[in-house]
Motif scaffolding. Structure first.
Motif, PDB file in Angstrom:
ATOM      1  N   ILE A  74       1.078   7.157  -2.962  1.00  0.00           N
ATOM      2  CA  ILE A  74       0.285   6.018  -3.401  1.00  0.00           C
ATOM      3  C   ILE A  74      -0.854   6.461  -4.318  1.00  0.00           C
ATOM      4  O   ILE A  74      -1.571   5.635  -4.882  1.00  0.00           O
ATOM      5  N   TYR A  98      -4.285  14.035   4.914  1.00  0.00           N
ATOM      6  CA  TYR A  98      -4.362  13.016   3.867  1.00  0.00           C
ATOM      7  C   TYR A  98      -2.997  12.784   3.222  1.00  0.00           C
ATOM      8  O   TYR A  98      -2.709  11.674   2.751  1.00  0.00           O
ATOM      9  N   GLU A 131      -1.232  10.138   4.873  1.00  0.00           N
ATOM     10  CA  GLU A 131      -1.711   8.794   4.512  1.00  0.00           C
ATOM     11  C   GLU A 131      -1.098   8.315   3.203  1.00  0.00           C
ATOM     12  O   GLU A 131      -1.410   7.210   2.739  1.00  0.00           O
ATOM     13  N   TYR A 155      -0.905  10.376   0.156  1.00  0.00           N
ATOM     14  CA  TYR A 155      -1.435  11.001  -1.050  1.00  0.00           C
ATOM     15  C   TYR A 155      -0.842  12.396  -1.284  1.00  0.00           C
ATOM     16  O   TYR A 155      -0.583  13.132  -0.327  1.00  0.00           O
ATOM     17  N   LEU A 213     -11.012   6.817   3.744  1.00  0.00           N
ATOM     18  CA  LEU A 213      -9.679   6.262   3.505  1.00  0.00           C
ATOM     19  C   LEU A 213      -9.759   4.868   2.899  1.00  0.00           C
ATOM     20  O   LEU A 213      -8.990   4.520   1.989  1.00  0.00           O
ATOM     21  N   ALA A 214     -10.681   4.055   3.377  1.00  0.00           N
ATOM     22  CA  ALA A 214     -10.849   2.710   2.813  1.00  0.00           C
ATOM     23  C   ALA A 214     -11.318   2.786   1.372  1.00  0.00           C
ATOM     24  O   ALA A 214     -10.887   2.007   0.508  1.00  0.00           O
ATOM     25  N   LYS A 228      -8.386   3.793  -0.701  1.00  0.00           N
ATOM     26  CA  LYS A 228      -7.457   2.677  -0.810  1.00  0.00           C
ATOM     27  C   LYS A 228      -7.922   1.675  -1.863  1.00  0.00           C
ATOM     28  O   LYS A 228      -7.135   1.134  -2.634  1.00  0.00           O
ATOM     29  N   THR A 229      -9.231   1.457  -1.921  1.00  0.00           N
ATOM     30  CA  THR A 229      -9.805   0.516  -2.890  1.00  0.00           C
ATOM     31  C   THR A 229      -9.740   1.058  -4.315  1.00  0.00           C
ATOM     32  O   THR A 229      -9.408   0.335  -5.256  1.00  0.00           O
ATOM     33  N   ALA A 261      -5.470   4.015  -4.517  1.00  0.00           N
ATOM     34  CA  ALA A 261      -4.121   3.537  -4.197  1.00  0.00           C
ATOM     35  C   ALA A 261      -3.818   2.217  -4.904  1.00  0.00           C
ATOM     36  O   ALA A 261      -4.707   1.406  -5.146  1.00  0.00           O
TER      37      ALA A 261
END
Length: 229
Positions: free
Chosen positions: A27, A50, A53, A55, A221-222, A225-226, A229
């Motif tokens: 991602i 990571y 997750e 990446y 992580l958030a 993601k923002t 990803a």
């Protein structure tokens, strides 16, 4: 899946990068910058986590400029050696090594975040502020307990930045945190009460602060993601 690759920085320095890949389609990518103990088992574990997750994580071995295959523990003679390596590290040449890791990360074809711990946290900040001169334009940068950041606090980041500090960190004074906060109110800064320096280092019971590490990772992580990803 993980592997070591040999790459060459723009000044001709050859170094290794540890690359951890997710099982499925990535991602995004993360350039992971080490502490002053090398790309040791802890940093490789961070990369692997990571990668789980989603990446592709690329960790350049910054010590390869001085000595190859350095992997240090956190106590005794290894701790002394880490201090000796720290004195040799030069942010300008470290950025060259980060830049070649960034080129590897670009092969993913998606957003790229930079994540660093201790010295790597400082280098994450400097990647945000100076990366464009080396053709790096990260989607965002995250620094954990970036020692010495106060000296560079007024430099202007070119991307969103998140910083994590231990409230009980004896290595980084509150003045350094305040210098960044004053210069850049938009930078996301978190201070974890009761946590000291290297609070994310899960393999080191002398520094690990589990609750703070878990919360910082959740926030990171958030943030990725923002922005990535």
């Amino acid at each position: 899946m993980s592997e070591w690759l040999k790459v060459k920085a723009s000044d001709g320095n050859e170094l290794s990068v540890y690359v951890a890949r997710p099982e499925g389609e990535p991602i995004g990518a993360i350039v992971l910058v080490q502490e002053i103990f090398g790309v040791n088992w802890h940093i490789r574990n961070v990369a692997d986590e990571y990668a789980k997750e989603g990446y592709v994580v690329v960790a350049p071995a910054l010590f390869d400029r001085y000595e190859r295959d350095v992997e240090l523990k956190y106590e005794g003679e290894d701790a002394k050696r880490a201090g000796e390596f720290w004195k040799k590290l030069n942010p300008e040449t470290a950025l060259l090594d980060i830049a070649v890791a960034y080129e590897v990360a670009k092969e993913v074809g998606r957003g790229i975040g930079v994540l660093g711990f201790c010295y790597g946290g400082l280098m994450s900040w400097l990647t945000a502020t100076r990366g464009e001169t080396l053709k790096m334009q990260p989607s965002c940068c995250v620094g954990y307990y970036p020692g010495g950041i106060g000296k560079y606090a007024t430099e202007e980041p070119s991307c969103p930045v998140m910083l994590h500090f231990g409230g009980a960190d004896s290595h980084i004074g509150a003045d350094q945190i305040e210098a960044v906060r004053t210069a850049h109110p938009d930078v996301e800064i978190y201070v974890y009460e009761g946590a000291g320096h290297a609070f994310n280092r899960s393999v080191d019971p002398n520094t690990h602060h589990a609750a703070s590490a878990a919360l910082a990772r959740k926030r990171t992580l958030a943030f990725f993601k923002t922005n990535v990803a």
